[in-house]
Design an enzyme around this catalytic site. Structure first.
Site, mmCIF file in Angstrom:
data_model
loop_
_atom_site.group_PDB
_atom_site.id
_atom_site.type_symbol
_atom_site.label_atom_id
_atom_site.label_comp_id
_atom_site.label_asym_id
_atom_site.label_seq_id
_atom_site.Cartn_x
_atom_site.Cartn_y
_atom_site.Cartn_z
ATOM 1 N N ASP A 230 0.862 -1.193 0.000
ATOM 2 C CA ASP A 230 0.000 0.000 0.000
ATOM 3 C C ASP A 230 0.892 1.235 0.000
ATOM 4 O OD1 ASP A 230 -2.426 -1.482 0.157
ATOM 5 O OD2 ASP A 230 -2.083 -1.759 2.302
ATOM 6 N N LEU A 231 0.846 2.007 -1.071
ATOM 7 C CA LEU A 231 1.756 3.134 -1.269
ATOM 8 C C LEU A 231 1.669 4.132 -0.121
ATOM 9 C CD1 LEU A 231 3.754 4.587 -3.152
ATOM 10 C CD2 LEU A 231 1.774 5.702 -4.221
ATOM 11 N N ASP A 232 2.824 4.403 0.504
ATOM 12 C CA ASP A 232 2.965 5.412 1.554
ATOM 13 C C ASP A 232 2.067 5.143 2.760
ATOM 14 O OD1 ASP A 232 4.770 6.730 -0.076
ATOM 15 O OD2 ASP A 232 3.264 8.063 -0.931
ATOM 16 N N GLU A 233 1.747 3.872 3.007
ATOM 17 C CA GLU A 233 0.874 3.545 4.137
ATOM 18 C C GLU A 233 1.503 2.521 5.078
ATOM 19 O OE1 GLU A 233 -3.175 2.713 3.223
ATOM 20 O OE2 GLU A 233 -3.413 4.432 1.895
#
Length: 288
Positions: A230-233
């Site tokens: 999950d991008l940037d999470e």
């Protein structure tokens, strides 16, 4: 007589277990009975996940790592502990990935060279040749891996092989401006730290300082987190902020942000290398 305060062997013990009474009471006397000193300790019980966390720095004049492991193993099995025991004299091997921005890379290399980061840098990976000079000046291997949409699977396979060949314990994305595939991210779970030039969860994705400028924010910052699909999470390790005003331009925010990014990333790498960070579902417990 050799002082116990300067014992030869320094170990770190990291524990994660279901929250239950008596864990510390069981570990401390066991270590003392084997002539070990607890030189540093941190504990945390999470009421939400019902999980208990311990980090101990242990000094021992006589026990080897294998011998201490054998001492702790029966207790760990009895109490159902997830545990990590490491020799602090063995520095963590770190591979750094960059693109064209050099500020985070230079900060990590400088702190490694002066001994303030307990790591061994085993190489630098980049999708550009721009920062080869940093590797050459510091006698580090430089791996130039160009990437395009068509060659992404092959490039990531080559990247993964470098991680394996160097026996890197940790991969650091020091402004590596590529989104890792879900498969690659999964392989690096818990072993890859990214620096995001924003105070997550705000302003994810591209050009966060420009997003912040358009919103008129008064605080900007940076976030170091573990990489997930999950991008940037991913779970956040460290963050910091700087105050700005209505007169601060987007360009000035970028300049201010670079200093924050470098310091936040180096702290996250240091804490990970000292086994101070433990995953707690989608969060982290950081024993600083």
């Amino acid at each position: 007589m050799r002082s116990r305060l300067v014992a030869r062997n320094q170990y770190v013990l990291q524990i994660k277990s279901p929250d239950q009474p008596g864990i510390v009471d069981a570990i401390a006397p066991l270590l003392a009975s084997k002539g070990c000193d607890i030189r540093e300790a941190g504990v945390y019980g999470d009421p939400d996940t019902k999980t208990f966390f311990i980090r101990m720095r242990i000094a021992s004049e006589g026990l080897s790592l294998a011998e201490l492991d054998a001492v702790l193993k029966p207790l760990a099995e009895k109490l159902k502990l997830e545990w990590v025991l490491k020799d602090l004299s063995q520095k963590m091997k770190v591979l750094i990935a960059v693109s064209k921005f050099d500020h985070c890379l230079l900060d990590l290399v400088h702190k490694w060279r002066i001994g303030s980061l307990p790591i061994d840098i085993v190489g630098i990976v980049s999708n550009h040749d721009t920062l080869r000079y940093v590797a050459e000046q510091n006698e580090l291997p430089y791996h130039h891996l160009p990437i395009s949409k068509a060659t992404k699977p092959e490039q990531e396979a080559a990247f993964a092989k470098i991680i394996s060949d160097t026996s890197a314990d940790l991969t650091v994305l020091a402004r590596y401006m590529q989104i890792l595939s879900d498969e690659f991210s999964a392989k690096l779970s818990g072993k890859c730290i990214n620096i995001h030039h924003s105070f997550l969860p705000s302003f994810k994705g591209a050009k966060p300082y420009h997003q912040a400028h358009r919103r008129g924010v008064k605080l900007i910052g940076a976030t170091a987190h573990y990489v997930t699909a999950d991008l940037d999470e991913g779970p956040i390790i460290e963050q910091d902020v700087r105050r700005v005003s209505h007169s601060t331009t987007a360009k000035q925010m970028v300049e201010i942000g670079r200093e924050v990014e470098a310091s936040v990333l180096s702290r996250a790498v240091k804490w990970h290398a000292e086994y101070r960070v433990t995953l707690n579902r989608s969060r982290t417990v950081v024993m600083t």
